[in-house]
Write an enzyme that holds these catalytic residues in place. Structure first.
Site, PDB file in Angstrom:
ATOM      1  N   ASP A   1      19.583  69.358  38.457  1.00  0.00           N
ATOM      2  CA  ASP A   1      19.882  70.646  39.107  1.00  0.00           C
ATOM      3  C   ASP A   1      19.096  70.810  40.403  1.00  0.00           C
ATOM      4  O   ASP A   1      18.574  71.881  40.698  1.00  0.00           O
ATOM      5  CB  ASP A   1      19.618  71.834  38.167  1.00  0.00           C
ATOM      6  CG  ASP A   1      20.121  73.151  38.769  1.00  0.00           C
ATOM      7  OD1 ASP A   1      21.172  73.124  39.437  1.00  0.00           O
ATOM      8  OD2 ASP A   1      19.460  74.187  38.590  1.00  0.00           O
TER       9      ASP A   1
ATOM     10  N   TRP B   1      25.611  78.722  47.908  1.00  0.00           N
ATOM     11  CA  TRP B   1      25.107  80.046  47.503  1.00  0.00           C
ATOM     12  C   TRP B   1      24.010  80.606  48.387  1.00  0.00           C
ATOM     13  O   TRP B   1      23.567  81.742  48.161  1.00  0.00           O
ATOM     14  CB  TRP B   1      24.702  80.053  46.037  1.00  0.00           C
ATOM     15  CG  TRP B   1      23.602  79.153  45.588  1.00  0.00           C
ATOM     16  CD1 TRP B   1      23.758  77.945  44.963  1.00  0.00           C
ATOM     17  CD2 TRP B   1      22.192  79.388  45.650  1.00  0.00           C
ATOM     18  NE1 TRP B   1      22.526  77.414  44.653  1.00  0.00           N
ATOM     19  CE2 TRP B   1      21.544  78.285  45.054  1.00  0.00           C
ATOM     20  CE3 TRP B   1      21.394  80.429  46.140  1.00  0.00           C
ATOM     21  CZ2 TRP B   1      20.161  78.172  44.951  1.00  0.00           C
ATOM     22  CZ3 TRP B   1      20.017  80.327  46.037  1.00  0.00           C
ATOM     23  CH2 TRP B   1      19.416  79.210  45.441  1.00  0.00           C
TER      24      TRP B   1
ATOM     25  N   ARG C   1      20.681  89.109  49.372  1.00  0.00           N
ATOM     26  CA  ARG C   1      19.697  88.570  50.327  1.00  0.00           C
ATOM     27  C   ARG C   1      19.842  89.137  51.733  1.00  0.00           C
ATOM     28  O   ARG C   1      19.111  88.737  52.623  1.00  0.00           O
ATOM     29  CB  ARG C   1      19.762  87.050  50.325  1.00  0.00           C
ATOM     30  CG  ARG C   1      19.469  86.505  48.943  1.00  0.00           C
ATOM     31  CD  ARG C   1      19.120  85.045  48.892  1.00  0.00           C
ATOM     32  NE  ARG C   1      18.648  84.703  47.561  1.00  0.00           N
ATOM     33  CZ  ARG C   1      19.384  84.149  46.606  1.00  0.00           C
ATOM     34  NH1 ARG C   1      20.631  83.815  46.829  1.00  0.00           N
ATOM     35  NH2 ARG C   1      18.863  83.896  45.413  1.00  0.00           N
TER      36      ARG C   1
END
Ligand code: CA
Ligand code: CA
Length: 594
Positions: free
Chosen positions: A324, A264, A138
């Site tokens: 999640d 993350w 990224r």
């Protein structure tokens, strides 16, 4: 005001140009002040998010609603090779050079004027890396004469910005246990140590333990480490420091030892409060019946004091997550005008479908409003910021099924890929709106038994994602954070997976999986311009000024988590072609005022 900033920046561009022309071999020198001031200095982009707060706002107004129709490509640069997976990178720009990362942990330096490659660095990745959600990167960080980026084998590498040669390389985690790294590192100032480079980690689907680490940029020496899961010990200069929380306060038994909470996505930093803000992923495993309790600090935002790595405050968006709903989404500091007061606020659009506003000084809850439709796992957020859960929409306990192998399946909204996933939103101080790249989708999800095994997926769940509406999934929304009102919406057929940028020229940019870079009117949402790049866009645009002209750049290349995890949605977008390029645009001279 805006014009003044632009002219000042133009003057500094000229100064740099003159130094270069004189044949000066002076090294690149990006200072911590350059990074802290990045949003206002329009002639460079030296941080992820166009400034430490991550507003993704440029005050530049050379390009505006009237002349955007004349925006054309200047050059395109192919990443080459066969490594055409998802490209989620945001480039950096300094002294006429672009630093951009690509899939499979690659990085390039490119001459902005000509589009020519200056150097390429390829990390030699070992066999057996375990990235959950495509081999993306990224973006990089830059300081002094070095550029830094993380690699899929959970390492951080510092390169000489002039040559691309490795200066140091350090290990963040054990890739064989499921650790990896994809985010852009965050550089912050400290009084004690000078600037530090902060990284998180990936691997929430493998039962890793989330942590933020701070390193010295010259040597890579670890200064401190802050685990995100209760019960784990922090470190400071090679010694144990403090434990995160208290063992078993919100976890049962030994589950905290493989508790997830991966950090993350990259962090943000507020120079006013001197705090670094990070988010944490799902608790592990996904099957919530195996880990009673709130499971702190998973699915949370954590404010860390960069001097010593101590937790200043934490706020959990999804306690005891069962869907999640990673809480990694970026936390954006901004000053909010509400009821005649100026509030030191921070906002985050959570994967769970709610847009939260918190007090950024202490983490206290201010408001939460849905930014996607038909949320059904919770009926709302109470006055303390805790979700009002709808118990029948939590996937059932397999232990209560006839054969013990599959719990009750539920249809939950949003899907686990989230009301918003990694793709960063933008904030405009001109309109006081956030521009949120969101998705409207559902999932069937059920739980299964699972036990932890090093390096194996640790989910205990099965799932399939499906659209809610016939005509669109992606939805770019302008939201007023003070009221929760959605001011306008742009609907896109495929799920949106790219970041957003807004400008002083009244423009909102984002890319689509269908391959278009698009620009919208920041007040009305009217689509003003689009350009087809030939492959899907799942990255974040930037803009800067060079030689009096405003440039826009975007990395292209379809991929990311949707084709890999998207179930029925993945089938709908399976026709999209892969790629791997950077495109650079500007308005040709002479057309800027037409
Ligand atoms: Ca700048
Ligand atoms: Ca996750």
């Amino acid at each position: 005001m805006k014009r003044k900033q632009t002219l000042l920046a133009f003057a500094s561009t000229l100064a740099v140009g003159v130094a270069g022309f004189a044949g000066s071999a002076s090294a690149l020198d990006v200072t911590i002040e350059d990074i802290m001031n990045d949003q206002a200095t329009v002639d460079d982009v030296v941080s992820n998010g166009l400034g430490p707060r991550g507003h993704r706002y440029s005050p530049l107004d050379i390009l505006n609603k009237d002349n955007i129709k004349n925006l054309y490509p200047v050059w395109s640069f192919s990443f080459g090779g066969e490594k055409q997976r998802g490209q989620e990178s945001q480039p950096l720009i300094k002294d006429g050079v672009m630093y951009v990362t690509g899939s499979y942990s690659r990085m390039w330096a490119i001459d902005v004027a000509s589009g020519e490659e200056l150097w390429q660095y390829d990390a030699r990745l070992p066999e057996g890396i375990l990235p959950c959600c495509d081999v993306v990167n990224r973006g990089a960080a830059i300081l002094g004469d070095k550029v830094f980026f993380g690699t899929l084998d959970a390492k951080i590498v510092a390169l000489d910005a002039k040559t691309g040669k490795v200066i140091w390389r350090k290990t963040i985690g054990d890739y064989e246990a499921g650790y990896s790294y994809t985010a852009a590192p965050l550089i912050v100032p400290t009084e004690t140590h000078g600037p530090l480079i902060l990284t998180g980690n990936s691997g929430g689907e493998f039962g890793i333990v989330g942590a933020v680490e701070a390193r010295h940029p010259d040597t890579g020496e670890l200064i401190w480490k802050r685990p995100t899961i209760e019960g784990h010990m922090g470190q400071y200069k090679g010694e144990d420091s403090t434990m995160t929380g208290t063992v078993n306060e919100s976890w049962a038994g030994d589950q905290w030892k493989n508790g997830g909470g991966a950090v993350w996505l990259g962090g943000t930093y507020d120079p006013g409060e001197k705090l670094a803000y990070f988010g944490t992923s799902n608790p592990a495993p996904w099957n919530s019946h195996l880990r009673p309790g709130d499971n702190k600090w998973t699915a949370s935002r954590i404010a860390i004091n960069p001097e010593n790595g101590e937790v200043q405050w934490a706020f959990q968006t999804t306690p005891h997550d069962g869907w999640d709903y990673d809480g990694v989404n970026e936390f954006i500091s901004f000053d909010m005008e509400k009821d005649g007061e100026t509030i030191k606020a921070g906002a985050t659009a959570d994967r769970n479908g709610f847009f939260y506003v918190l007090d950024r000084t202490n983490g206290e809850f201010i408001s939460a409003d849905p930014f996607v439709q038909n949320i059904n796992w919770a009926s709302g957020i109470d006055e303390n910021g805790r979700p009002i859960e709808i118990p029948e929409n939590r996937p059932g306990n397999p232990a209560e099924s006839a054969d013990g192998k599959k719990g009750k399946s539920v249809m939950a909204i949003p899907s686990f890929l989230g009301g918003k996933n990694w793709m960063p939103m933008a904030y405009s101080p001109d309109t006081s709106n956030f521009y949120i790249p969101s998705n409207e989708w559902a999932m069937d999800i059920w739980n299964e038994p699972v036990t932890y095994k090093k390096g194996a997926a640790y989910l205990g769940a099965g799932f399939t994602i499906k659209p809610i509406f016939d005509d669109y999934i992606g939805s770019l929304k302008a939201m007023d954070p003070a009221t929760g009102e959605i001011k306008w919406e742009y609907k896109n057929k495929a799920p949106l997976w790219g970041g957003v940028m807004t400008t002083g020229g009244g423009l909102v940019f984002t890319g689509t999986p269908e391959g278009f870079l698009k620009a919208f009117d920041d007040e009305t949402g009217e689509e003003l311009w689009k350009f087809q790049t030939g492959t899907g866009i799942v990255s974040s645009p930037i803009t800067w000024e060079q030689d009096g002209e405003q440039y826009v750049a975007i990395v292209t290349g379809w991929g990311g988590a949707v084709p890999l995890w998207g179930g029925e949605v993945a089938k709908v977008v399976s026709y999209l072609n892969q790629g791997g390029s950077v495109w650079v645009f500007k308005v040709p001279e002479g057309l800027a005022s037409k």
